[in-house]
Design an enzyme around this catalytic site. Structure first.
Site, short mmCIF file in Angstrom:
data_model
loop_
_atom_site.label_atom_id
_atom_site.label_comp_id
_atom_site.label_asym_id
_atom_site.label_seq_id
_atom_site.Cartn_x
_atom_site.Cartn_y
_atom_site.Cartn_z
N ARG A 39 -46.48 38.88 -57.32
CA ARG A 39 -47.13 39.52 -56.24
C ARG A 39 -46.13 40.00 -55.23
O ARG A 39 -46.06 40.98 -54.54
CB ARG A 39 -48.10 38.83 -55.52
CG ARG A 39 -49.35 38.74 -56.46
CD ARG A 39 -50.56 37.91 -55.77
NE ARG A 39 -51.65 38.34 -56.42
CZ ARG A 39 -52.85 37.48 -56.60
NH1 ARG A 39 -52.66 36.20 -55.78
NH2 ARG A 39 -53.92 37.85 -57.32
N LYS A 207 -69.31 35.13 -67.80
CA LYS A 207 -71.06 35.34 -67.67
C LYS A 207 -71.20 36.69 -67.44
O LYS A 207 -70.53 37.42 -66.87
CB LYS A 207 -71.05 34.60 -66.17
CG LYS A 207 -70.92 33.22 -66.12
CD LYS A 207 -71.12 32.72 -64.63
CE LYS A 207 -70.59 31.35 -64.60
NZ LYS A 207 -69.63 31.11 -63.60
N GLY A 362 -57.45 39.57 -62.93
CA GLY A 362 -57.99 38.45 -63.27
C GLY A 362 -57.40 37.70 -64.31
O GLY A 362 -56.19 37.83 -65.01
N GLY A 385 -61.26 40.60 -58.22
CA GLY A 385 -62.33 40.97 -57.65
C GLY A 385 -62.37 42.59 -57.24
O GLY A 385 -63.42 43.39 -57.42
#
Length: 405
Positions: A39, A207, A362, A385
């Site tokens: 990052r 999910k 992610g 996200g």
């Protein structure tokens, strides 16, 4: 959303000006040591540009989730030290300051020359960072740079309307996006809004609930939607298949039926697994007894933990003719080498295609990097996200507040 025309660091002149830059230095730390500096290196092009243009560059970022104000283990000191190592020609000062924009920070900024850098302490040391009434903190951050320039380059935080990502823009004269943000907007925005076709979207992960709006939005946008990972079993159950003890969200069965119908009506291909790798329990130890079963014959006492070999071949085939591919979420429990085959097969097929390949942050980004395919992808998103919300078609507050060209 496509080709969002935001002012960029190439459109502004920062010589002699103070520039507040929101970066994403939320790096993993173990015992105070950075275990992965991706990052920080990703932010370098924007930082170098502002430094070489003679700006006084003030960097701010959050790190981790400190609960009650300042905590040493969440200090940005290690990130500032790493930045200094990566930019040996540039003076980098770390402003240790519990209030983030307090006396130490003010002094460090006042002492700056053009082309120097000050790194502020973790923005989340101030509770106001994450609250709706963070205006006072946002104003203090802006005052540090005399309200001159704000550059947003933290895509991973762009979906949050925090003081340091959005609030601060009310109190500065000029705003722009950095190179990292620009790249995310170009790749993710254009993929969803104006893709070169055929456009294939691959969704995995555990999910269905996490990806409801993404599935809905991508069925409208893509030509083929591929479903893998844990959420595939909810889709299979919705088709009336036996899924054994696999992960299923029974509250989302009707939703999955709707999506299957929606795809059929719209003439879109929706691909689901035809076979699956099963084990009797969630694999621990790693050498769990596994077998590959066709989805019609998943044993009642077994759970699906990865796509099977035929499914991997089918998904790889679907990618071959694509011109744009977006992938978010692994195909199985890829952290376990025994159950990584599906994810590896998909990563390999993306690495071998000529298509524009976009990995949506992610776990899928982690998988591609870990499996050694990172350099073969067109773009790996830095936001988990944020990239999901972008794929849903949402407006991200940290992008919205930046001036248009």
């Amino acid at each position: 959303m496509a080709g969002l025309n935001k002012v960029t660091v190439d459109d502004i002149s920062v010589k002699g000006k103070k520039v507040l830059v929101r970066v994403d230095f939320n790096v993993p730390l173990k015992d105070g040591v950075i275990t992965n500096d991706n990052r920080i290196t990703a932010a370098l092009p924007t930082i170098k540009k502002l430094v070489s243009d003679g700006g006084k560059v003030v960097l701010c970022s959050h790190l981790g989730k400190p609960k009650n104000g300042p905590e040493d283990k969440f200090s940005l000191a290690p990130a500032a030290a790493r930045l200094a190592e990566l930019l040996p020609e540039t003076k980098v000062t770390f402003a240790k300051d519990d209030t983030v924009a307090g006396d130490n920070a003010k002094k460090a900024v006042a002492d700056m020359n053009d082309g120097e850098i000050v790194v502020l302490e973790n923005t989340r040391f101030r509770g106001a960072e994450e609250t709706k009434n963070g205006e006072g903190f946002a104003k203090e951050l802006a005052e540090l740079v005399d309200g001159e320039v704000f550059v947003m380059d933290a895509f991973g935080s762009a979906h949050r309307a925090h003081a340091s990502t959005a609030g601060v823009t009310k109190f500065v004269k000029e705003t722009a996006v950095g190179y990292l943000m620009q790249k995310e907007i170009n790749f993710l925005g254009n993929a969803v809004e104006d893709p070169v076709r055929p456009f294939v979207a691959i969704l995995g992960g555990a999910k269905v609930a996490d990806k409801l709006n993404v599935i809905n939005n991508l069925i409208e946008k893509c030509d083929t939607l591929i479903i893998g990972g844990g959420m595939a079993y909810t889709f299979l159950k919705a088709q009336g298949r036996e899924v054994g003890t696999s992960l299923v969200d029974d509250t989302k069965l009707d939703y999955c039926k709707e999506m299957i119908e929606k795809a059929a009506k719209a003439g879109k291909k929706l691909l689901l697994p035809v076979d699956t790798t099963v084990a009797s329990a969630f694999p621990d130890p790693i050498d769990a007894e596994i077998s590959v079963e066709v989805v019609e014959d998943i044993p009642a006492d077994k759970m699906g933990l990865d796509i099977g070999t035929k499914t991997a071949e089918m998904y790889a085939e679907a990618v071959k003719s694509a011109k744009t591919v977006v992938w978010n979420g692994p195909m199985g429990v890829f952290e376990n080498p025994v159950l990584a085959k599906g994810t590896i097969a998909v990563a390999k097929s993306l690495a071998e295609t000529d298509a524009t390949t976009i990995i949506g942050g992610g776990d899928s980004a982690a998988a591609v990097i870990q499996l050694g395919f990172a350099d073969k992808m067109s773009h790996i998103s830095t936001g988990g996200g944020a990239s999901l919300e972008y794929l849903e078609g949402k407006v991200l507050p940290g992008i919205d507040v930046i001036a248009d060209k």
